[in-house]
Scaffold this motif. Structure first.
Motif, PDB file in Angstrom:
ATOM      1  N   ALA A   1       0.861  -1.180   0.000  1.00  0.00           N
ATOM      2  CA  ALA A   1       0.000   0.000   0.000  1.00  0.00           C
ATOM      3  C   ALA A   1       0.897   1.230   0.000  1.00  0.00           C
ATOM      4  O   ALA A   1       1.860   1.311   0.768  1.00  0.00           O
ATOM      5  N   ASN A   2       0.582   2.168  -0.881  1.00  0.00           N
ATOM      6  CA  ASN A   2       1.417   3.357  -1.071  1.00  0.00           C
ATOM      7  C   ASN A   2       0.530   4.601  -1.055  1.00  0.00           C
ATOM      8  O   ASN A   2      -0.492   4.645  -1.757  1.00  0.00           O
ATOM      9  N   TRP A   3       0.913   5.614  -0.254  1.00  0.00           N
ATOM     10  CA  TRP A   3       0.168   6.879  -0.199  1.00  0.00           C
ATOM     11  C   TRP A   3       1.141   8.032  -0.383  1.00  0.00           C
ATOM     12  O   TRP A   3       2.194   8.072   0.258  1.00  0.00           O
ATOM     13  N   ASN A   4       0.799   8.927  -1.298  1.00  0.00           N
ATOM     14  CA  ASN A   4       1.623  10.103  -1.601  1.00  0.00           C
ATOM     15  C   ASN A   4       0.872  11.387  -1.274  1.00  0.00           C
ATOM     16  O   ASN A   4      -0.333  11.497  -1.536  1.00  0.00           O
ATOM     17  N   TYR A   5       1.609  12.345  -0.723  1.00  0.00           N
ATOM     18  CA  TYR A   5       1.091  13.705  -0.539  1.00  0.00           C
ATOM     19  C   TYR A   5       2.106  14.631  -1.196  1.00  0.00           C
ATOM     20  O   TYR A   5       3.264  14.701  -0.769  1.00  0.00           O
ATOM     21  N   GLY A   6       1.674  15.314  -2.266  1.00  0.00           N
ATOM     22  CA  GLY A   6       2.634  16.085  -3.048  1.00  0.00           C
ATOM     23  C   GLY A   6       2.186  17.499  -3.334  1.00  0.00           C
ATOM     24  O   GLY A   6       0.981  17.793  -3.439  1.00  0.00           O
ATOM     25  N   LEU A   7       3.154  18.401  -3.465  1.00  0.00           N
ATOM     26  CA  LEU A   7       2.938  19.785  -3.863  1.00  0.00           C
ATOM     27  C   LEU A   7       3.792  20.066  -5.090  1.00  0.00           C
ATOM     28  O   LEU A   7       4.978  19.733  -5.120  1.00  0.00           O
ATOM     29  N   HIS A   8       3.184  20.693  -6.101  1.00  0.00           N
ATOM     30  CA  HIS A   8       3.886  20.976  -7.353  1.00  0.00           C
ATOM     31  C   HIS A   8       3.670  22.438  -7.755  1.00  0.00           C
ATOM     32  O   HIS A   8       2.545  22.939  -7.692  1.00  0.00           O
ATOM     33  N   TYR A   9       4.739  23.079  -8.183  1.00  0.00           N
ATOM     34  CA  TYR A   9       4.627  24.422  -8.755  1.00  0.00           C
ATOM     35  C   TYR A   9       4.349  24.276 -10.246  1.00  0.00           C
ATOM     36  O   TYR A   9       4.992  23.481 -10.938  1.00  0.00           O
ATOM     37  N   ASN A  10       3.365  25.051 -10.735  1.00  0.00           N
ATOM     38  CA  ASN A  10       2.930  24.940 -12.125  1.00  0.00           C
ATOM     39  C   ASN A  10       3.626  25.974 -13.005  1.00  0.00           C
ATOM     40  O   ASN A  10       3.618  27.176 -12.689  1.00  0.00           O
ATOM     41  N   PHE A  11       4.183  25.508 -14.119  1.00  0.00           N
ATOM     42  CA  PHE A  11       4.853  26.377 -15.089  1.00  0.00           C
ATOM     43  C   PHE A  11       4.098  26.294 -16.425  1.00  0.00           C
ATOM     44  O   PHE A  11       4.350  25.379 -17.221  1.00  0.00           O
ATOM     45  N   PRO A  12       3.169  27.218 -16.697  1.00  0.00           N
ATOM     46  CA  PRO A  12       2.469  27.187 -17.990  1.00  0.00           C
ATOM     47  C   PRO A  12       3.448  27.489 -19.128  1.00  0.00           C
ATOM     48  O   PRO A  12       4.141  28.497 -19.118  1.00  0.00           O
ATOM     49  N   ILE A  13       3.486  26.606 -20.101  1.00  0.00           N
ATOM     50  CA  ILE A  13       4.350  26.802 -21.262  1.00  0.00           C
ATOM     51  C   ILE A  13       3.551  27.414 -22.417  1.00  0.00           C
ATOM     52  O   ILE A  13       3.986  28.376 -23.046  1.00  0.00           O
ATOM     53  N   THR A  14       2.388  26.838 -22.698  1.00  0.00           N
ATOM     54  CA  THR A  14       1.454  27.395 -23.669  1.00  0.00           C
ATOM     55  C   THR A  14       0.071  27.373 -23.032  1.00  0.00           C
ATOM     56  O   THR A  14      -0.085  26.994 -21.865  1.00  0.00           O
ATOM     57  N   SER A  15      -0.944  27.747 -23.796  1.00  0.00           N
ATOM     58  CA  SER A  15      -2.301  27.776 -23.258  1.00  0.00           C
ATOM     59  C   SER A  15      -2.827  26.369 -22.945  1.00  0.00           C
ATOM     60  O   SER A  15      -3.766  26.227 -22.160  1.00  0.00           O
ATOM     61  N   ASN A  16      -2.252  25.337 -23.542  1.00  0.00           N
ATOM     62  CA  ASN A  16      -2.750  23.976 -23.316  1.00  0.00           C
ATOM     63  C   ASN A  16      -1.663  22.985 -22.881  1.00  0.00           C
ATOM     64  O   ASN A  16      -1.880  21.781 -22.888  1.00  0.00           O
ATOM     65  N   PHE A  17      -0.495  23.514 -22.507  1.00  0.00           N
ATOM     66  CA  PHE A  17       0.590  22.625 -22.073  1.00  0.00           C
ATOM     67  C   PHE A  17       1.328  23.271 -20.915  1.00  0.00           C
ATOM     68  O   PHE A  17       1.643  24.462 -20.939  1.00  0.00           O
ATOM     69  N   LYS A  18       1.593  22.476 -19.863  1.00  0.00           N
ATOM     70  CA  LYS A  18       2.339  23.005 -18.718  1.00  0.00           C
ATOM     71  C   LYS A  18       3.184  21.917 -18.081  1.00  0.00           C
ATOM     72  O   LYS A  18       2.911  20.714 -18.212  1.00  0.00           O
ATOM     73  N   LEU A  19       4.212  22.366 -17.392  1.00  0.00           N
ATOM     74  CA  LEU A  19       5.096  21.499 -16.634  1.00  0.00           C
ATOM     75  C   LEU A  19       4.915  21.776 -15.152  1.00  0.00           C
ATOM     76  O   LEU A  19       4.655  22.920 -14.756  1.00  0.00           O
ATOM     77  N   LEU A  20       5.070  20.749 -14.330  1.00  0.00           N
ATOM     78  CA  LEU A  20       4.946  20.860 -12.889  1.00  0.00           C
ATOM     79  C   LEU A  20       6.176  20.240 -12.241  1.00  0.00           C
ATOM     80  O   LEU A  20       6.669  19.202 -12.697  1.00  0.00           O
ATOM     81  N   ALA A  21       6.652  20.860 -11.181  1.00  0.00           N
ATOM     82  CA  ALA A  21       7.803  20.339 -10.444  1.00  0.00           C
ATOM     83  C   ALA A  21       7.580  20.550  -8.959  1.00  0.00           C
ATOM     84  O   ALA A  21       7.061  21.591  -8.543  1.00  0.00           O
ATOM     85  N   GLY A  22       7.974  19.562  -8.165  1.00  0.00           N
ATOM     86  CA  GLY A  22       7.778  19.696  -6.727  1.00  0.00           C
ATOM     87  C   GLY A  22       8.297  18.495  -5.965  1.00  0.00           C
ATOM     88  O   GLY A  22       9.205  17.788  -6.416  1.00  0.00           O
ATOM     89  N   GLY A  23       7.713  18.270  -4.806  1.00  0.00           N
ATOM     90  CA  GLY A  23       8.128  17.180  -3.931  1.00  0.00           C
ATOM     91  C   GLY A  23       6.940  16.381  -3.441  1.00  0.00           C
ATOM     92  O   GLY A  23       5.806  16.871  -3.403  1.00  0.00           O
ATOM     93  N   VAL A  24       7.216  15.142  -3.054  1.00  0.00           N
ATOM     94  CA  VAL A  24       6.175  14.205  -2.637  1.00  0.00           C
ATOM     95  C   VAL A  24       6.622  13.488  -1.378  1.00  0.00           C
ATOM     96  O   VAL A  24       7.764  13.003  -1.297  1.00  0.00           O
TER      97      VAL A  24
END
Length: 297
Positions: free
Chosen positions: A126-149
């Motif tokens: 059994a695996n449980w994750n709690y994560g926060l990611h900062y959102n980097f919009p690249i275009t109107s329909n594409f984005k990258l997220l980076a953070g920790g879990v």
């Protein structure tokens, strides 16, 4: 064999019902208010707070697994893996509303056999994750997220033929780096959302008996020296990857997913690994959470 697999499937269905408890009150968000929650498409109604829009998904799946644990056997065991998962994602107000929160729970049960097919094992995690990611919009329909879990795990491997040490416990906690790529596509009047996510554990702690040490010695005689170990990329090089595709089916929204879960360790002279390739399918719900009142159209 068929009866064993049938019992495993029933077990997972019951388990999925037990974990499907709602954390907050919410109302399913009508389509005219949001086209795709959180994953790149903004809500079209200015009266809705973006951080209260939440996406929840429940998936079921099966695949292949490879289990190895030198505490129990020097052989690899290969077989089938049944898995369920439940995920929630939403934006927060942190850092000017650019941080998203993700919780992800999954549980799997594997039934494997060795190469000569004269022994079998059951394994579960059994695996449980709690994560926060900062959102980097690249275009109107594409984005990258980076953070920790924060990554919390507990499970077992049970060898059906061992006498003195028939089972091995799995318990470890990690802080993992996490990244995502989310791409929204329109095909005619339908919205398709593609997502790729990778989690890479950087450091943590793991419970592991010393080589040749029995659990009787640890839990009954109190010989705890050295069974809690610090882990890093050096002695626990692991990785979880997930690819999902969301698309509408009538009024519902379905999700297809693929999970590659590679967990391995070399602690206290005991080597372990569990490699799983699992294909998942389920449904996605989009809700708007109200603090103290019900939604009315």
């Amino acid at each position: 064999m068929i009866q064993k697999l049938y019992k495993i499937g029933i077990f997972l269905i019951l388990l999925s019902g037990s974990i499907g408890v709602k954390a907050q009150e919410g109302t399913v968000l009508p389509k005219q208010y949001a086209d795709s929650v959180f994953q790149g498409i903004q809500a079209t109604s200015p009266g809705l707070e973006h951080n209260r829009i939440i996406t929840r998904a429940t998936m079921y799946g099966a695949g292949f697994t490879n289990v190895f644990d030198t505490y129990l056997s020097p052989q690899e065991y290969r077989g089938i893996d049944f898995r369920i998962s439940r995920e929630s994602m939403r934006m927060t107000k942190w850092m000017k509303g650019n941080v998203s929160l993700q919780t992800f729970f999954q549980a799997d049960l594997g039934y494997t056999h060795n190469k000569v097919d004269n022994n079998n094992t059951f394994s579960g995690l059994a695996n449980w994750n709690y994560g926060l990611h900062y959102n980097f919009p690249i275009t109107s329909n594409f984005k990258l997220l980076a953070g920790g879990v924060g990554d919390f795990n507990g499970g077992f491997v049970y060898n059906l033929r061992n006498g003195n040490n028939p089972a091995s416990a799995r318990a470890f906690i990690n802080l993992a780096a996490s990244g995502m790529a989310i791409w929204n596509l329109r095909i005619k009047n339908s919205l398709l959302t593609l997502r790729y996510q990778i989690n890479l554990p950087l450091m943590g702690v793991m419970f592991s008996p010393n080589y040749g040490q029995s659990y009787y010695e640890i839990f009954t005689l109190g010989h705890w020296d050295g069974v809690i170990k610090f882990t890093s990329l050096y002695n626990q090089p692991s990785m979880r990857q997930m690819l999902t595709a969301d698309f509408p089916v009538g009024r519902a929204r379905m999700r297809f997913g693929y999970i590659w879960d590679a967990q391995q360790s070399n602690v206290n002279n005991i080597k372990t690994h569990t490699y799983s390739h699992v294909f998942m399918v389920g449904f996605v719900k989009e809700l708007y959470l109200f603090p103290n009142r019900k939604y009315s159209k």
